[in-house]
Design a protein around this motif. Structure first.
Motif, PDB file in Angstrom:
ATOM      1  N   THR A 236       0.844  -1.192   0.000  1.00 40.00           N
ATOM      2  CA  THR A 236       0.000   0.000   0.000  1.00 40.00           C
ATOM      3  C   THR A 236       0.879   1.241   0.000  1.00 40.00           C
ATOM      4  O   THR A 236       1.841   1.333   0.768  1.00 40.00           O
ATOM      5  CB  THR A 236      -0.895   0.020   1.250  1.00 40.00           C
ATOM      6  OG1 THR A 236      -1.720  -1.152   1.248  1.00 40.00           O
ATOM      7  CG2 THR A 236      -1.791   1.252   1.256  1.00 40.00           C
ATOM      8  N   ALA A 237       0.545   2.181  -0.866  1.00 36.95           N
ATOM      9  CA  ALA A 237       1.325   3.424  -0.943  1.00 36.95           C
ATOM     10  C   ALA A 237       1.326   4.135   0.404  1.00 36.95           C
ATOM     11  O   ALA A 237       0.294   4.265   1.058  1.00 36.95           O
ATOM     12  CB  ALA A 237       0.755   4.328  -2.019  1.00 36.95           C
ATOM     13  N   LYS A 238       2.508   4.590   0.818  1.00 34.52           N
ATOM     14  CA  LYS A 238       2.660   5.324   2.077  1.00 34.52           C
ATOM     15  C   LYS A 238       2.871   6.810   1.836  1.00 34.52           C
ATOM     16  O   LYS A 238       2.450   7.644   2.627  1.00 34.52           O
ATOM     17  CB  LYS A 238       3.848   4.771   2.871  1.00 34.52           C
ATOM     18  CG  LYS A 238       3.741   3.292   3.198  1.00 34.52           C
ATOM     19  CD  LYS A 238       2.537   2.984   4.070  1.00 34.52           C
ATOM     20  CE  LYS A 238       2.506   1.513   4.454  1.00 34.52           C
ATOM     21  NZ  LYS A 238       1.309   1.167   5.244  1.00 34.52           N
ATOM     22  N   HIS A 239       3.580   7.154   0.763  1.00 32.13           N
ATOM     23  CA  HIS A 239       3.743   8.565   0.409  1.00 32.13           C
ATOM     24  C   HIS A 239       3.915   8.683  -1.100  1.00 32.13           C
ATOM     25  O   HIS A 239       4.094   7.682  -1.796  1.00 32.13           O
ATOM     26  CB  HIS A 239       4.908   9.211   1.156  1.00 32.13           C
ATOM     27  CG  HIS A 239       6.242   8.590   0.887  1.00 32.13           C
ATOM     28  ND1 HIS A 239       6.694   7.466   1.528  1.00 32.13           N
ATOM     29  CD2 HIS A 239       7.248   8.946   0.053  1.00 32.13           C
ATOM     30  CE1 HIS A 239       7.905   7.146   1.108  1.00 32.13           C
ATOM     31  NE2 HIS A 239       8.251   8.026   0.210  1.00 32.13           N
ATOM     32  N   ALA A 240       3.838   9.904  -1.595  1.00 37.45           N
ATOM     33  CA  ALA A 240       3.917  10.150  -3.036  1.00 37.45           C
ATOM     34  C   ALA A 240       4.831  11.337  -3.289  1.00 37.45           C
ATOM     35  O   ALA A 240       5.072  12.165  -2.405  1.00 37.45           O
ATOM     36  CB  ALA A 240       2.530  10.414  -3.615  1.00 37.45           C
ATOM     37  N   LEU A 241       5.321  11.429  -4.510  1.00 40.82           N
ATOM     38  CA  LEU A 241       6.210  12.522  -4.892  1.00 40.82           C
ATOM     39  C   LEU A 241       6.237  12.638  -6.411  1.00 40.82           C
ATOM     40  O   LEU A 241       5.755  11.751  -7.127  1.00 40.82           O
ATOM     41  CB  LEU A 241       7.627  12.269  -4.355  1.00 40.82           C
ATOM     42  CG  LEU A 241       8.261  10.887  -4.639  1.00 40.82           C
ATOM     43  CD1 LEU A 241       8.985  10.865  -5.976  1.00 40.82           C
ATOM     44  CD2 LEU A 241       9.220  10.498  -3.531  1.00 40.82           C
ATOM     45  N   SER A 242       6.766  13.754  -6.878  1.00 39.84           N
ATOM     46  CA  SER A 242       7.037  13.882  -8.306  1.00 39.84           C
ATOM     47  C   SER A 242       8.512  13.620  -8.525  1.00 39.84           C
ATOM     48  O   SER A 242       9.344  13.937  -7.673  1.00 39.84           O
ATOM     49  CB  SER A 242       6.672  15.285  -8.813  1.00 39.84           C
ATOM     50  OG  SER A 242       7.545  16.251  -8.254  1.00 39.84           O
ATOM     51  N   ARG A 243       8.832  13.016  -9.640  1.00 44.86           N
ATOM     52  CA  ARG A 243      10.230  12.757 -10.014  1.00 44.86           C
ATOM     53  C   ARG A 243      10.367  13.090 -11.492  1.00 44.86           C
ATOM     54  O   ARG A 243       9.857  12.369 -12.346  1.00 44.86           O
ATOM     55  CB  ARG A 243      10.601  11.306  -9.749  1.00 44.86           C
ATOM     56  CG  ARG A 243      12.062  10.972 -10.113  1.00 44.86           C
ATOM     57  CD  ARG A 243      12.366   9.496  -9.885  1.00 44.86           C
ATOM     58  NE  ARG A 243      12.245   9.144  -8.486  1.00 44.86           N
ATOM     59  CZ  ARG A 243      11.788   7.960  -8.064  1.00 44.86           C
ATOM     60  NH1 ARG A 243      11.380   7.052  -8.929  1.00 44.86           N
ATOM     61  NH2 ARG A 243      11.730   7.705  -6.764  1.00 44.86           N
ATOM     62  N   GLY A 244      11.031  14.218 -11.768  1.00 46.57           N
ATOM     63  CA  GLY A 244      11.098  14.652 -13.157  1.00 46.57           C
ATOM     64  C   GLY A 244       9.701  14.984 -13.651  1.00 46.57           C
ATOM     65  O   GLY A 244       9.022  15.850 -13.104  1.00 46.57           O
ATOM     66  N   SER A 245       9.233  14.259 -14.664  1.00 48.34           N
ATOM     67  CA  SER A 245       7.887  14.477 -15.204  1.00 48.34           C
ATOM     68  C   SER A 245       6.958  13.306 -14.888  1.00 48.34           C
ATOM     69  O   SER A 245       5.962  13.103 -15.578  1.00 48.34           O
ATOM     70  CB  SER A 245       7.958  14.679 -16.722  1.00 48.34           C
ATOM     71  OG  SER A 245       8.532  13.544 -17.355  1.00 48.34           O
ATOM     72  N   ASP A 246       7.282  12.545 -13.841  1.00 48.95           N
ATOM     73  CA  ASP A 246       6.457  11.413 -13.411  1.00 48.95           C
ATOM     74  C   ASP A 246       5.883  11.675 -12.027  1.00 48.95           C
ATOM     75  O   ASP A 246       6.468  12.399 -11.215  1.00 48.95           O
ATOM     76  CB  ASP A 246       7.269  10.117 -13.357  1.00 48.95           C
ATOM     77  CG  ASP A 246       7.687   9.621 -14.730  1.00 48.95           C
ATOM     78  OD1 ASP A 246       7.069  10.050 -15.731  1.00 48.95           O
ATOM     79  OD2 ASP A 246       8.614   8.795 -14.804  1.00 48.95           O
ATOM     80  N   LEU A 247       4.758  11.037 -11.748  1.00 50.41           N
ATOM     81  CA  LEU A 247       4.207  10.992 -10.399  1.00 50.41           C
ATOM     82  C   LEU A 247       4.488   9.593  -9.845  1.00 50.41           C
ATOM     83  O   LEU A 247       4.285   8.587 -10.541  1.00 50.41           O
ATOM     84  CB  LEU A 247       2.703  11.247 -10.432  1.00 50.41           C
ATOM     85  CG  LEU A 247       2.005  11.260  -9.069  1.00 50.41           C
ATOM     86  CD1 LEU A 247       2.443  12.473  -8.263  1.00 50.41           C
ATOM     87  CD2 LEU A 247       0.492  11.258  -9.246  1.00 50.41           C
TER      88      LEU A 247
END
Length: 304
Positions: free
Chosen positions: A269-280
């Motif tokens: 299960t996802a715990k956190h999210a971020l952007s990386r370059g042009s991806d989520l």
């Protein structure tokens, strides 16, 4: 008797030189052959694990697999590697309609692994690791489809206090706040499409606006939440438009959403999210695990 520079070397000396040269050549050849054999064995084992993961119902293509351990032949009998990286492209995203099907890239990195003999790797082999990090990546066009913004683009600006941020030495930048989203959305009162054309199309003539906004990402109950916080006015190349005050809140809301549940490796299960370059990117990290290749991407449970 002393030899001068003009005296030729004795036959014995020449013979020793030739023997030494041949020994050096043989050692080089043996070393090259050993490297080739090691690479070949590693490639075979990585392919075997990749085929095992592809047996998972949610993995349509053979994934990329990298086993970190050199020399490989010293690790293959026990399957102990410092890390194993698996990256599966084309994993479908549920809740995204249209053609082609929306897909994501599902990655997993197993640390300090125990795979057992690599020659026995198969779909039901137990893969044990001291820790695991899983990531699911969505590119800008796919996120745009999920948000209903056809021309949406993600940009991860460099920190404002970092001179030269985003250069080759930095790699891909990552952020959870201050992410820039750009795209074209209809103004309140305009249709979602006009004669089948989205707002980004030239033939869409109803009132619309192309802007860049600042956003933050988080995870709520395992699902990625995107929240636009303001219009972007920073140094990165961006789109600006005069949005009437009464429409500003509605426009920002168009860049805010909660995404459908994303497929993550082995049901994490996802715990956190971020952007990386042009991806989520949705991220999860766990401690010791014991998993099977065939369970890499199983159908997601239905949500109420």
């Amino acid at each position: 008797m002393l030899l001068t520079a003009h005296d030729p070397p004795k036959p014995a000396s020449r013979r020793y030189l030739r023997i030494g040269a041949w020994i050096a050549v043989v050692l080089v050849v043996v070393g090259v052959l050993a490297l080739i054999a090691d690479d070949f064995a590693a490639s075979r084992a990585e392919h075997r694990l990749a085929r095992a993961v592809q047996a998972s119902p949610g993995v349509p293509f053979e994934p990329d697999v990298i086993m970190a351990g050199f020399p490989f032949l010293a690790h293959r009998s026990e399957g102990n590697f410092s890390s194993v990286l698996i990256s599966a492209d084309g994993v479908p995203i549920e809740g995204c309609s249209g053609v082609p099907v929306c897909t994501s890239t599902v990655d997993a990195r197993l640390q300090s692994t125990d795979l057992g003999p690599t020659g026995d790797l198969g779909p039901r082999t137990e893969l044990r690791a001291q820790s695991m990090r899983t990531e699911t990546r969505i590119n800008s066009p796919t996120l745009g489809r999920l948000m209903g913004i056809v021309d949406l683009y993600i940009n991860t600006p460099a920190p404002e206090d970092k001179v030269g941020g985003g250069g080759p030495g930095d790699g891909l930048l990552e952020r959870t706040e201050g992410i820039m989203l750009s795209g074209t959305v209809p103004l309140p009162g305009s249709p979602e499409t006009q004669n089948g054309y989205p707002p980004s199309a030239a033939k869409y003539t109803a009132p619309k606006v192309k802007v860049s906004v600042k956003a933050r990402v988080s995870v709520v109950d395992g699902r990625v939440r995107i929240e636009a916080t303001d219009f972007y006015t920073g140094p990165e190349e961006h789109y600006s438009a005069d949005v009437p005050e009464e429409f500003r809140s509605a426009v920002l809301k168009r860049f805010s959403t909660t995404l459908p549940a994303l497929q993550m490796a082995w049901g994490t299960t996802a715990k956190h999210a971020l952007s990386r370059g042009s991806d989520l990117v949705a991220v999860s990290e766990t401690g010791p695990v014991s998993v099977r290749a065939v369970d890499y991407a199983k159908p997601l449970p239905s949500r109420p």
